[in-house]
Write a protein that holds these residues in place. Structure first.
Motif, PDB file in Angstrom:
ATOM      1  N   ILE A  20     -41.210 -18.692 -26.504  1.00 17.56           N
ATOM      2  CA  ILE A  20     -41.980 -19.868 -26.887  1.00 17.56           C
ATOM      3  C   ILE A  20     -42.583 -19.700 -28.275  1.00 17.56           C
ATOM      4  O   ILE A  20     -42.555 -20.621 -29.095  1.00 17.56           O
ATOM      5  CB  ILE A  20     -43.071 -20.147 -25.837  1.00 17.56           C
ATOM      6  N   GLY A  21     -43.121 -18.513 -28.559  1.00 22.82           N
ATOM      7  CA  GLY A  21     -43.718 -18.281 -29.866  1.00 22.82           C
ATOM      8  C   GLY A  21     -42.728 -18.479 -30.991  1.00 22.82           C
ATOM      9  O   GLY A  21     -43.025 -19.132 -32.003  1.00 22.82           O
ATOM     10  N   ARG A  22     -41.531 -17.934 -30.835  1.00 24.77           N
ATOM     11  CA  ARG A  22     -40.508 -18.096 -31.875  1.00 24.77           C
ATOM     12  C   ARG A  22     -40.123 -19.563 -32.036  1.00 24.77           C
ATOM     13  O   ARG A  22     -39.957 -20.045 -33.164  1.00 24.77           O
ATOM     14  CB  ARG A  22     -39.281 -17.256 -31.544  1.00 24.77           C
ATOM     15  N   ALA A  23     -39.974 -20.270 -30.928  1.00 25.19           N
ATOM     16  CA  ALA A  23     -39.612 -21.692 -31.008  1.00 25.19           C
ATOM     17  C   ALA A  23     -40.678 -22.485 -31.751  1.00 25.19           C
ATOM     18  O   ALA A  23     -40.366 -23.385 -32.544  1.00 25.19           O
ATOM     19  CB  ALA A  23     -39.400 -22.258 -29.612  1.00 25.19           C
ATOM     20  N   ILE A  24     -41.944 -22.169 -31.504  1.00 24.88           N
ATOM     21  CA  ILE A  24     -43.039 -22.854 -32.198  1.00 24.88           C
ATOM     22  C   ILE A  24     -42.964 -22.587 -33.696  1.00 24.88           C
ATOM     23  O   ILE A  24     -43.080 -23.501 -34.524  1.00 24.88           O
ATOM     24  CB  ILE A  24     -44.405 -22.408 -31.636  1.00 24.88           C
ATOM     25  N   ILE A  25     -42.767 -21.333 -34.052  1.00 29.24           N
ATOM     26  CA  ILE A  25     -42.702 -20.960 -35.473  1.00 29.24           C
ATOM     27  C   ILE A  25     -41.541 -21.675 -36.160  1.00 29.24           C
ATOM     28  O   ILE A  25     -41.700 -22.238 -37.255  1.00 29.24           O
ATOM     29  CB  ILE A  25     -42.561 -19.438 -35.609  1.00 29.24           C
ATOM     30  N   GLU A  26     -40.380 -21.662 -35.534  1.00 27.40           N
ATOM     31  CA  GLU A  26     -39.217 -22.318 -36.137  1.00 27.40           C
ATOM     32  C   GLU A  26     -39.452 -23.817 -36.306  1.00 27.40           C
ATOM     33  O   GLU A  26     -39.064 -24.409 -37.322  1.00 27.40           O
ATOM     34  CB  GLU A  26     -37.973 -22.058 -35.285  1.00 27.40           C
ATOM     35  N   ARG A  27     -40.103 -24.432 -35.333  1.00 28.60           N
ATOM     36  CA  ARG A  27     -40.392 -25.867 -35.409  1.00 28.60           C
ATOM     37  C   ARG A  27     -41.342 -26.160 -36.569  1.00 28.60           C
ATOM     38  O   ARG A  27     -41.137 -27.114 -37.330  1.00 28.60           O
ATOM     39  CB  ARG A  27     -41.014 -26.338 -34.089  1.00 28.60           C
ATOM     40  N   LEU A  28     -42.375 -25.345 -36.741  1.00 29.45           N
ATOM     41  CA  LEU A  28     -43.344 -25.564 -37.808  1.00 29.45           C
ATOM     42  C   LEU A  28     -42.716 -25.334 -39.185  1.00 29.45           C
ATOM     43  O   LEU A  28     -42.998 -26.067 -40.138  1.00 29.45           O
ATOM     44  CB  LEU A  28     -44.568 -24.670 -37.605  1.00 29.45           C
ATOM     45  N   LEU A  29     -41.862 -24.322 -39.279  1.00 31.92           N
ATOM     46  CA  LEU A  29     -41.167 -24.085 -40.543  1.00 31.92           C
ATOM     47  C   LEU A  29     -40.260 -25.264 -40.883  1.00 31.92           C
ATOM     48  O   LEU A  29     -40.150 -25.661 -42.051  1.00 31.92           O
ATOM     49  CB  LEU A  29     -40.358 -22.790 -40.466  1.00 31.92           C
ATOM     50  N   ASP A  30     -39.628 -25.852 -39.870  1.00 30.07           N
ATOM     51  CA  ASP A  30     -38.786 -27.023 -40.091  1.00 30.07           C
ATOM     52  C   ASP A  30     -39.592 -28.207 -40.619  1.00 30.07           C
ATOM     53  O   ASP A  30     -39.056 -29.083 -41.307  1.00 30.07           O
ATOM     54  CB  ASP A  30     -38.080 -27.436 -38.795  1.00 30.07           C
ATOM     55  N   GLU A  31     -40.889 -28.248 -40.275  1.00 28.23           N
ATOM     56  CA  GLU A  31     -41.765 -29.330 -40.738  1.00 28.23           C
ATOM     57  C   GLU A  31     -42.395 -29.007 -42.089  1.00 28.23           C
ATOM     58  O   GLU A  31     -43.327 -29.690 -42.529  1.00 28.23           O
ATOM     59  CB  GLU A  31     -42.864 -29.599 -39.710  1.00 28.23           C
ATOM     60  N   ASP A  32     -41.925 -27.945 -42.721  1.00 36.84           N
ATOM     61  CA  ASP A  32     -42.415 -27.514 -44.033  1.00 36.84           C
ATOM     62  C   ASP A  32     -43.846 -27.013 -43.986  1.00 36.84           C
ATOM     63  O   ASP A  32     -44.583 -27.070 -44.977  1.00 36.84           O
ATOM     64  CB  ASP A  32     -42.280 -28.631 -45.084  1.00 36.84           C
ATOM     65  N   ARG A  33     -44.268 -26.514 -42.840  1.00 37.19           N
ATOM     66  CA  ARG A  33     -45.514 -25.775 -42.768  1.00 37.19           C
ATOM     67  C   ARG A  33     -45.217 -24.307 -43.060  1.00 37.19           C
ATOM     68  O   ARG A  33     -44.106 -23.834 -42.820  1.00 37.19           O
ATOM     69  CB  ARG A  33     -46.141 -25.878 -41.373  1.00 37.19           C
TER      70      ARG A  33
END
Length: 265
Positions: A20-33
């Protein structure tokens, strides 16, 4: 007059090595955070090398429940942009029976799950206040906070405390513009669940059937679905949502056992 470039928003995510942690990080990086990851060990974080090289990510190795580690995460976040979000995802899955382990040992297991949320929230709120911004905190909880699983007393108790903490933080720091919410998860198909495949095809088939029975949607969740909910709560789209505990569990917590169905099975 030339407008100053907008600084990138940064989120701290604890427990980001996998699942879950990795999925959250990847999602946020995709949003340019940009993302600061707090993890006990960094050997599972090689996949972050590229965003680290692009100054979009950083890793803090240490205990997410340590105030000093949380402070280091704030410093790292401020070097990448503006800290606007904090996700308390780190958890300890260690079962214990109270009558065997004793009160002190069980209290320590509860602390190991609760302390990272306390340290993270304290650091986040102080940083938001210092920056003069309205930030967002997301705590990861579980359906077990309301419906305990036998033998998992420390985990269920800690998650219930985290949900109470979520509401209290939202009330205390709402006047500062800080939003605090929690996601109460059902079973999620992460590496931990898929590791049960090692028990053999027949045993894993029983696990899959159990997941279908427990969740009215007929399956376990996906880590990406949790990440989507986290990203939403961190965003301005959730600007009037605070103090909420939102089930992301395929209706698992809404379902009760049906004695007639069991009798006719």
């Amino acid at each position: 007059m030339q407008r100053e470039p907008r600084q990138r928003e940064v989120t701290v995510v604890t427990g980001g090595g996998q699942g879950i942690g990795r999925a959250i990080i990847e999602r946020l990086l995709d949003e340019d955070r940009a993302v600061v990851v707090v993890e006990l060990r960094d050997e599972a974080l090689a996949w972050l090398d590229a965003p680290i090289g692009e100054s979009r990510a950083w890793v803090i190795v240490g205990d997410a429940g340590d105030d000093a580690v949380a402070a280091r995460a704030v410093t790292a976040a401020e070097s990448l942009g503006v800290l606007t979000g904090w996700v308390n995802n780190a958890a300890v899955f260690r079962d214990a029976w109270l009558h065997e382990a004793g009160g002190a040992a069980v209290a320590e297991l509860i602390r190991l799950n609760l302390q990272p949320c306390l340290a993270g929230a304290a650091a986040a709120v102080a940083a938001f206040r210092a920056q003069g911004i309205a930030g967002s905190i997301v705590n990861l909880s579980s359906h077990q906070a309301q419906r305990a699983v036998r033998g998992a007393l420390p985990y269920a108790t800690a998650k219930a405390a985290i949900e109470g903490l979520t509401r209290a933080l939202a009330v205390d720091y709402g006047p500062w513009g800080v939003r605090v919410n929690a996601l109460a998860l059902g079973s999620v198909a992460t590496e931990r669940l898929r590791a049960l495949e090692d028990a053999g095809a027949a045993a894993y088939a029983r696990v899959e059937q159990s997941m279908r029975d427990l969740h009215p949607l007929g399956r376990a969740g996906e880590a990406g679905e949790v990440a989507d909910a986290v990203a939403f709560l961190l965003s301005e789209r959730a600007s009037f949502i605070s103090g909420a505990v939102i089930p992301v569990d395929g209706a698992r917590s809404a379902q009760g056992p049906d004695p007639e169905a069991i009798a006719s099975a």
